[in-house]
Scaffold this active site. Structure first.
Site, short mmCIF file in Angstrom:
data_model
loop_
_atom_site.label_atom_id
_atom_site.label_comp_id
_atom_site.label_asym_id
_atom_site.label_seq_id
_atom_site.Cartn_x
_atom_site.Cartn_y
_atom_site.Cartn_z
N SER A 179 0.83 -1.20 0.00
CA SER A 179 0.00 0.00 0.00
C SER A 179 0.87 1.26 0.00
O SER A 179 1.63 1.48 -0.93
CB SER A 179 -0.96 -0.06 1.19
OG SER A 179 -1.98 0.90 1.09
N ASP A 348 -9.62 -5.56 -5.05
CA ASP A 348 -9.06 -4.48 -4.24
C ASP A 348 -9.72 -3.15 -4.59
O ASP A 348 -9.62 -2.67 -5.72
CB ASP A 348 -7.55 -4.39 -4.48
CG ASP A 348 -6.81 -3.62 -3.41
OD1 ASP A 348 -7.41 -2.68 -2.84
OD2 ASP A 348 -5.64 -3.95 -3.15
N HIS A 381 -7.39 -5.80 -0.66
CA HIS A 381 -6.24 -5.09 -0.11
C HIS A 381 -5.61 -5.78 1.10
O HIS A 381 -4.39 -5.88 1.21
CB HIS A 381 -6.68 -3.67 0.28
CG HIS A 381 -5.59 -2.66 0.25
ND1 HIS A 381 -5.00 -2.23 -0.92
CD2 HIS A 381 -4.97 -1.97 1.24
CE1 HIS A 381 -4.08 -1.33 -0.65
NE2 HIS A 381 -4.03 -1.16 0.67
#
Length: 406
Positions: A179, A348, A381
């Site tokens: 991320s 995601d 995610h």
């Protein structure tokens, strides 16, 4: 700022900010979370040594005075591997810390998997998180402590940590980011901060965020009446603080919004989490960050480009950058021969496949044999750091990718 841009900034801000409240997404109460807020003992003591691994704690000073916590797992649980094991630096995302890499069992956590495969593992913790709240001159209670965005993570944290690991090991390092940890790396590489890096594995890469969608967007748009700096009036964005909690409660009262499913609404439908891993996550996260950092991320969503912090006024930008608009991070300048491994998921909602496609387009001149891309249809995610199947699907691939470079 025109009303539409202002509204988009508010929406995109909340899309990122609301991720900090996973305890409500899983039905945990505020009292249960308070039980988890014991004084930190350090990652080595709480999450590494208890599994039989050697672990060392270090402090790293940045050029702007922050003191960052860094952990080292120098060898596997059974030892061995020789004196010159290749170093790997792990960098977490926003609103969490290095515990990101230690949430599952040793057999399923990337930090231990790498150590058991002969790597010298280093875990970074960005400024403002629980183990990295010290500064040479400032206290976290001082708003000046929180006057930073991810620009400063690129300018100060990334080079300070990589230089420290390089000096300790005498070797270039492999890098793994998740991320925001991928954004830090990509921007750093584009700025030429790549001389200490041997390769990089980027999980749920975020550079372009304009296609990020969440189910909470409409509610957030109606709830926001100003930028987050005026909504909360805080330099520190503390996910466990009263102001943020009250704000979320007001959103959760909105008709039709099911906060129990908030994590799914924000990150996508994670396929492979289990209750015990989520419980460990909730005992340790989320962490504070600078409000300014979240505003900068929201600007990335709003503007569709990767640029430095926009001070919202041409004169202020001139003062900081010498030009009316913030300079752009040009990812085409990433060295074409830098080995890269990118892994992203089809579910995601933060690292959307369309935005990853834009990132890949900026890397289209990369040496074809140096760019490895993995697409996992069912992953969202959080699966990349907490999924029980991630070891077999992703981490084994990373190990192979790194080993093939030696």
């Amino acid at each position: 700022m025109d009303p539409n841009s202002f509204l988009n900034l508010a929406v995109s801000s909340f899309c990122l900010l609301a991720l900090v409240l996973p305890y409500q997404a899983f039905g945990f109460s505020r009292s249960q979370i308070n039980e988890f807020n014991a004084p930190p003992l350090g990652l080595c003591a709480t999450a590494v040594a208890i599994h039989g691994y050697k672990c060392q704690e270090f402090d790293v000073k940045t050029d702007d005075g922050y003191i960052l916590s860094l952990q080292r797992i120098p060898e596997g649980r059974t030892g061995g591997g020789g004196p010159n094991k290749p170093p790997v630096l792990l960098q977490h995302g926003v609103l969490v810390d290095g515990m990101t890499w230690l949430l599952n069992s040793p057999e399923q956590s990337l930090a231990m998997i790498l150590a058991d495969n002969g790597f010298d593992v280093w875990i970074s913790n960005t400024r403002g998180t629980r183990f990295s709240r010290k500064h040479l001159h400032l206290d976290p209670s001082n708003p000046k402590y929180w006057n930073w965005s991810w620009d400063d993570l690129v300018l100060y944290d990334f080079p300070s940590v990589t230089e420290f690991v390089f000096r300790q090991t005498g070797q270039k390092m492999h890098y793994v980011g998740h991320s925001l940890g991928t954004l830090m790396a990509l921007a750093s590489f584009a700025e030429g901060k790549v001389d200490k890096i041997r390769s990089a594995a980027l999980l749920s890469p975020i550079a372009y965020l304009s296609h990020m969608t969440t189910a909470l967007g409409v509610v957030a748009a109606r709830a926001f009446v100003g930028e987050i700096t005026t909504v909360f009036g805080l330099a520190e964005f503390n996910p466990k603080g009263k102001e943020v909690n009250n704000f979320l409660k007001s959103l959760c009262a909105f008709p039709g919004l099911d906060c129990y499913n908030m994590l799914t609404a924000l990150t996508g439908k994670n396929c492979c989490l289990n209750a015990s891993t989520v419980e460990i996550f909730l005992k340790n996260e989320p962490q504070s960050t600078a409000t300014k950092n979240l505003v900068h991320l929201a600007q990335t969503v709003r503007d569709g480009i990767l640029s430095k912090y926009d001070y919202g006024n041409a004169n202020f930008n001139l003062e900081h950058y010498g030009e009316a608009k913030p300079p752009v991070y040009d990812l085409r300048k990433i060295p074409h021969n830098l080995p890269l491994f990118l892994s992203y998921g089809g579910q995601d909602a933060l690292s959307d496949a369309k935005d990853v496609a834009t990132l890949l387009d900026s890397l289209k001149l990369h040496d074809i044999d140096k760019l490895h891309v993995q697409y996992i249809k069912d992953f969202a995610h959080a699966d990349f750091i907490m999924g029980v199947t991630t070891k077999d699907i992703v981490y084994d691939q990373i190990v192979t990718f790194f080993k093939n470079l030696h």
